[in-house]
Write an enzyme that holds these catalytic residues in place. Structure first.
Site, PDB file in Angstrom:
ATOM      1  N   SER A   1       0.843  -1.199   0.000  1.00 24.43           N
ATOM      2  CA  SER A   1       0.000   0.000   0.000  1.00 24.43           C
ATOM      3  C   SER A   1       0.875   1.244   0.000  1.00 24.43           C
ATOM      4  O   SER A   1       2.024   1.204   0.452  1.00 24.43           O
ATOM      5  CB  SER A   1      -0.854   0.069   1.274  1.00 24.43           C
ATOM      6  OG  SER A   1      -1.584  -1.095   1.483  1.00 24.43           O
TER       7      SER A   1
ATOM      8  N   CYS B   1      -5.490   8.151  -6.834  1.00 24.03           N
ATOM      9  CA  CYS B   1      -4.488   8.375  -5.787  1.00 24.03           C
ATOM     10  C   CYS B   1      -3.793   9.730  -5.741  1.00 24.03           C
ATOM     11  O   CYS B   1      -3.266  10.084  -4.689  1.00 24.03           O
ATOM     12  CB  CYS B   1      -3.436   7.276  -5.856  1.00 24.03           C
ATOM     13  SG  CYS B   1      -4.109   5.665  -5.428  1.00 24.03           S
TER      14      CYS B   1
HETATM   15  N1  LIG Z   1      -5.351   1.620  -7.466  1.00 15.46           N
HETATM   16  C1  LIG Z   1      -4.187   1.949  -7.955  1.00 15.46           C
HETATM   17  O1  LIG Z   1      -4.046   2.185  -9.166  1.00 15.46           O
HETATM   18  C2  LIG Z   1      -2.997   2.028  -7.078  1.00 15.46           C
HETATM   19  C3  LIG Z   1      -3.106   1.976  -5.692  1.00 15.46           C
HETATM   20  N2  LIG Z   1      -1.999   2.031  -4.908  1.00 15.46           N
HETATM   21  C4  LIG Z   1      -2.106   1.931  -3.452  1.00 15.46           C
HETATM   22  O2  LIG Z   1      -2.315   0.540  -3.118  1.00 15.46           O
HETATM   23  C5  LIG Z   1      -3.163   0.420  -1.970  1.00 15.46           C
HETATM   24  C6  LIG Z   1      -4.341  -0.459  -2.307  1.00 15.46           C
HETATM   25  O3  LIG Z   1      -5.075   0.173  -3.335  1.00 15.46           O
HETATM   26  P1  LIG Z   1      -6.214  -0.605  -4.128  1.00 15.46           P
HETATM   27  O4  LIG Z   1      -5.774  -1.982  -4.443  1.00 15.46           O
HETATM   28  O5  LIG Z   1      -6.608   0.307  -5.239  1.00 15.46           O
HETATM   29  O6  LIG Z   1      -7.360  -0.653  -3.028  1.00 15.46           O
HETATM   30  P2  LIG Z   1      -8.732  -1.464  -3.092  1.00 15.46           P
HETATM   31  O7  LIG Z   1      -9.718  -0.674  -2.317  1.00 15.46           O
HETATM   32  O8  LIG Z   1      -9.045  -1.825  -4.505  1.00 15.46           O
HETATM   33  O9  LIG Z   1      -8.410  -2.847  -2.340  1.00 15.46           O
HETATM   34  C7  LIG Z   1      -8.087  -2.945  -0.999  1.00 15.46           C
HETATM   35  C8  LIG Z   1      -8.639  -4.275  -0.495  1.00 15.46           C
HETATM   36  O10 LIG Z   1      -8.155  -4.499   0.821  1.00 15.46           O
HETATM   37  C9  LIG Z   1      -9.168  -5.194   1.530  1.00 15.46           C
HETATM   38  N3  LIG Z   1      -8.915  -5.094   2.976  1.00 15.46           N
HETATM   39  C10 LIG Z   1      -8.941  -3.978   3.749  1.00 15.46           C
HETATM   40  N4  LIG Z   1      -8.602  -4.285   5.012  1.00 15.46           N
HETATM   41  C11 LIG Z   1      -8.363  -5.617   5.047  1.00 15.46           C
HETATM   42  C12 LIG Z   1      -7.945  -6.516   6.065  1.00 15.46           C
HETATM   43  N5  LIG Z   1      -7.697  -6.102   7.309  1.00 15.46           N
HETATM   44  N6  LIG Z   1      -7.802  -7.825   5.758  1.00 15.46           N
HETATM   45  C13 LIG Z   1      -8.029  -8.266   4.499  1.00 15.46           C
HETATM   46  N7  LIG Z   1      -8.405  -7.455   3.478  1.00 15.46           N
HETATM   47  C14 LIG Z   1      -8.564  -6.140   3.752  1.00 15.46           C
HETATM   48  C15 LIG Z   1     -10.453  -4.527   1.072  1.00 15.46           C
HETATM   49  O11 LIG Z   1     -11.583  -5.368   1.322  1.00 15.46           O
HETATM   50  C16 LIG Z   1     -10.167  -4.327  -0.420  1.00 15.46           C
HETATM   51  O12 LIG Z   1     -10.640  -5.411  -1.198  1.00 15.46           O
HETATM   52  C17 LIG Z   1      -3.511   1.850  -1.568  1.00 15.46           C
HETATM   53  O13 LIG Z   1      -2.606   2.255  -0.586  1.00 15.46           O
HETATM   54  C18 LIG Z   1      -3.289   2.659  -2.841  1.00 15.46           C
HETATM   55  O14 LIG Z   1      -2.956   3.994  -2.572  1.00 15.46           O
HETATM   56  C19 LIG Z   1      -0.738   2.089  -5.445  1.00 15.46           C
HETATM   57  C20 LIG Z   1      -0.563   2.117  -6.807  1.00 15.46           C
HETATM   58  C21 LIG Z   1      -1.677   2.099  -7.729  1.00 15.46           C
HETATM   59  O1  LIG Z   2      -0.487   5.538  -6.977  1.00 16.65           O
HETATM   60  C1  LIG Z   2      -1.331   5.380  -7.829  1.00 16.65           C
HETATM   61  O2  LIG Z   2      -2.516   5.107  -7.593  1.00 16.65           O
HETATM   62  C2  LIG Z   2      -1.004   5.541  -9.288  1.00 16.65           C
HETATM   63  O3  LIG Z   2      -1.429   6.875  -9.687  1.00 16.65           O
HETATM   64  C3  LIG Z   2      -1.275   7.128 -11.070  1.00 16.65           C
HETATM   65  O4  LIG Z   2      -2.055   6.208 -11.825  1.00 16.65           O
HETATM   66  P1  LIG Z   2      -3.642   6.421 -12.115  1.00 16.65           P
HETATM   67  O5  LIG Z   2      -4.192   7.419 -11.175  1.00 16.65           O
HETATM   68  O6  LIG Z   2      -4.205   5.049 -12.154  1.00 16.65           O
HETATM   69  O7  LIG Z   2      -3.786   6.956 -13.594  1.00 16.65           O
HETATM   70  P2  LIG Z   2      -2.968   8.007 -14.492  1.00 16.65           P
HETATM   71  O8  LIG Z   2      -2.917   7.491 -15.865  1.00 16.65           O
HETATM   72  O9  LIG Z   2      -1.681   8.351 -13.885  1.00 16.65           O
HETATM   73  O10 LIG Z   2      -3.902   9.281 -14.498  1.00 16.65           O
HETATM   74  C4  LIG Z   2      -4.166  10.048 -13.343  1.00 16.65           C
HETATM   75  C5  LIG Z   2      -4.983  11.281 -13.726  1.00 16.65           C
HETATM   76  O11 LIG Z   2      -4.151  12.241 -14.386  1.00 16.65           O
HETATM   77  C6  LIG Z   2      -4.796  12.703 -15.578  1.00 16.65           C
HETATM   78  N1  LIG Z   2      -3.769  13.087 -16.565  1.00 16.65           N
HETATM   79  C7  LIG Z   2      -2.778  12.212 -16.883  1.00 16.65           C
HETATM   80  C8  LIG Z   2      -1.816  12.579 -17.805  1.00 16.65           C
HETATM   81  C9  LIG Z   2      -1.849  13.858 -18.388  1.00 16.65           C
HETATM   82  O12 LIG Z   2      -0.992  14.240 -19.211  1.00 16.65           O
HETATM   83  N2  LIG Z   2      -2.851  14.707 -18.036  1.00 16.65           N
HETATM   84  C10 LIG Z   2      -3.817  14.355 -17.130  1.00 16.65           C
HETATM   85  O13 LIG Z   2      -4.698  15.164 -16.820  1.00 16.65           O
HETATM   86  C11 LIG Z   2      -5.632  11.513 -16.012  1.00 16.65           C
HETATM   87  O14 LIG Z   2      -6.664  11.911 -16.882  1.00 16.65           O
HETATM   88  C12 LIG Z   2      -6.134  10.991 -14.681  1.00 16.65           C
HETATM   89  O15 LIG Z   2      -7.265  11.726 -14.263  1.00 16.65           O
HETATM   90  C13 LIG Z   2       0.189   6.966 -11.471  1.00 16.65           C
HETATM   91  O16 LIG Z   2       0.314   7.149 -12.892  1.00 16.65           O
HETATM   92  C14 LIG Z   2       0.701   5.581 -11.075  1.00 16.65           C
HETATM   93  O17 LIG Z   2       2.100   5.483 -11.363  1.00 16.65           O
HETATM   94  C15 LIG Z   2       0.468   5.356  -9.585  1.00 16.65           C
HETATM   95  O18 LIG Z   2       0.874   4.050  -9.222  1.00 16.65           O
END
Ligand SMILES: NC(=O)C1=CN([C@@H]2O[C@H](COP(=O)(O)OP(=O)(O)OC[C@H]3O[C@@H](n4cnc5c(N)ncnc54)[C@H](O)[C@@H]3O)[C@@H](O)[C@H]2O)C=CC1
Ligand SMILES: O=C(O)[C@H]1O[C@H](OP(=O)(O)OP(=O)(O)OC[C@H]2O[C@@H](n3ccc(=O)[nH]c3=O)[C@H](O)[C@@H]2O)[C@H](O)[C@@H](O)[C@@H]1O
Length: 380
Positions: free
Chosen positions: A127, A272
């Site tokens: 996370s 995020c």
């Molecule tokens: N969504 C994305 O594109 C990205 C997210 N992150 C980070 O990764 C982390 C997870 O994000 P997501 O996967 O998007 O979240 P999500 O909300 O999709 O999934 C989290 C899951 O954890 C489960 N959970 C919560 N507490 C629990 C527990 N005590 N035991 C077992 N399961 C539990 C929930 O039920 C849920 O299914 C966050 O910190 C986020 O900021 C990092 C990079 C990209």
């Molecule tokens: O920590 C996270 O959750 C992730 O956040 C972003 O990923 P994400 O939010 O899934 O999607 P992006 O493609 O990065 O877009 C984010 C937002 O920026 C906007 N954006 C992106 C690019 C751009 O040139 N202009 C712009 O307005 C997109 O439309 C969107 O609303 C980062 O790109 C990931 O590397 C990171 O892991």
């Protein structure tokens, strides 16, 4: 056989573990979650999220070395390496409300690990968490450790929604932070060996714990800063007759600036950026750095400004903005039937500007994630 357990079968946990499983057939990977509907979906033909390529990866290894289960305690107890990939939304109440990360889910996972473990564990922060979280987690784990050795690693995830599988197959880098002790370095090496199955060694960066934790927040802040910079420029373009897509193209040709993330838009959405920058601002404030906090706050302020001037003054995006967003639209997302709190993903994550009303709904997803419990670890 090395056993990996991932707590949290979400947008990060599911795809990340599926890729580890397919790349490391000799490792058993179990993804656990407290949400039964979510686990049922991972075990069904309709996965809870859509990402190009994800279905094929899951189908290739599910039931062989990839499993999804609600039996959280059993699989945590059996694992050698435990990834924690639970949600870390913005706190909605208490100290730091509206800014700090809510670590309730993390704290509860750590307590459960401490309760059920009977053998040494490597616990991996997947996370996105505030810098110094590992210190607080370490305290929970070692409070009544029964002689068990815990090594905590920070291994933040950089995937973007819509390109998750591609990002996981070919990451720009994998970052692993650990304690600078023999035990810490041994754990770093063990996790490095997992990624080394498919990531070239030069792309696996190892650092101390705090650098790895902070690098994740810094990366999102820098990416969002570029968007706010180009969006600020778009306002000036409209006032002067310049075309923001031409300006963006021209500056992006400078190899020191580069062309990526320079598309003007109606403001960034996604899951995020806002929460992670707010978290960064809070950390700066807690560390007595108000000037630095204000600097990063400005990235959000410009984003709010862009969103408000877009929604109040325009019924459709100005041509300069739509022209700027030329990359391929993405259609990823959580399935509408997903039952977890962050249930649906709007098209806001798309790099192509959707019409105004859809885009403003992007903030709703961030808000949607801001569900939270009451207790919080304060590692600051
Ligand atoms: N969504 C994305 O594109 C990205 C997210 N992150 C980070 O990764 C982390 C997870 O994000 P997501 O996967 O998007 O979240 P999500 O909300 O999709 O999934 C989290 C899951 O954890 C489960 N959970 C919560 N507490 C629990 C527990 N005590 N035991 C077992 N399961 C539990 C929930 O039920 C849920 O299914 C966050 O910190 C986020 O900021 C990092 C990079 C990209
Ligand atoms: O920590 C996270 O959750 C992730 O956040 C972003 O990923 P994400 O939010 O899934 O999607 P992006 O493609 O990065 O877009 C984010 C937002 O920026 C906007 N954006 C992106 C690019 C751009 O040139 N202009 C712009 O307005 C997109 O439309 C969107 O609303 C980062 O790109 C990931 O590397 C990171 O892991």
């Amino acid at each position: 056989m090395v056993k990996i357990c991932c707590i949290g079968a979400g947008y990060v946990g599911g795809p990340t573990m599926a890729v580890i499983a397919i790349k490391c057939p000799a490792i058993e990977v179990v993804v656990v979650d407290i949400s039964k509907p979510r686990i049922d979906a991972w075990n069904s033909d309709t996965l809870p999220i859509y990402e190009p390529g994800l279905d094929d990866v899951v189908k290739a290894c599910r039931g062989k070395n990839l499993f999804f289960s609600t039996d959280v305690e059993k699989h945590v107890a059996e694992a050698d390496i435990i990834f924690v990939s639970v949600n870390t939304p913005t706190k909605t109440r208490g100290l730091g409300a509206g800014k700090a990360a809510d670590l309730t889910y993390w704290e509860s996972a750590a307590r459960m690990i401490a309760d059920v473990s009977k053998s040494d564990k490597i616990v991996v922060e997947k996370s996105t968490v505030p810098v110094k979280t590992a210190e607080a987690i370490e305290k929970i784990l070692t409070h009544n450790s029964k002689g068990i050795n815990y090594q905590i690693l920070s291994n933040p995830e950089f995937l973007a929604e819509g390109t998750a599988i591609e990002d996981l197959f070919k990451p720009d880098r994998v970052l692993i932070g650990g304690r600078e002790t023999p035990g810490g370095q041994k754990a770093v090496q063990a996790l490095k060996e997992v990624y080394a199955h498919w990531v070239p060694e030069e792309n696996i960066i190892t650092t101390n714990l705090w650098s790895a934790e902070l690098s994740k927040l810094a990366a999102n802040a820098f990416l969002a800063q570029r968007i706010s910079s180009v969006n600020a420029m778009s306002a000036l373009c409209e006032a002067t007759g310049a075309n923001v897509s031409e300006v963006s193209y021209a500056i992006g040709k400078d190899s020191r600036i580069g062309p990526k993330f320079l598309n003007a838009s109606v403001g960034f959405g996604g899951s995020c950026f806002q929460k992670d920058i707010l978290n960064l601002v809070y950390i700066c404030e807690c560390n007595g750095l108000p000037e630095v906090a204000n600097y990063w706050k400005q990235v959000i302020k410009i984003n709010d400004y862009q969103k408000s001037r877009s929604s109040t003054t325009c019924r459709s995006p100005p041509s300069c903005l739509t022209a700027a967003t030329s990359s391929t639209p993405r259609s990823s997302g959580r399935s509408a039937s997903s039952s977890t709190p962050s249930a649906s993903r709007s098209t806001a994550g798309s790099r192509t500007c959707p019409p105004w009303p859809k885009f403003t709904s992007s903030a709703g997803r961030i808000g949607g994630r801001a569900r939270s419990g009451l207790t919080v670890i304060h590692s600051l």
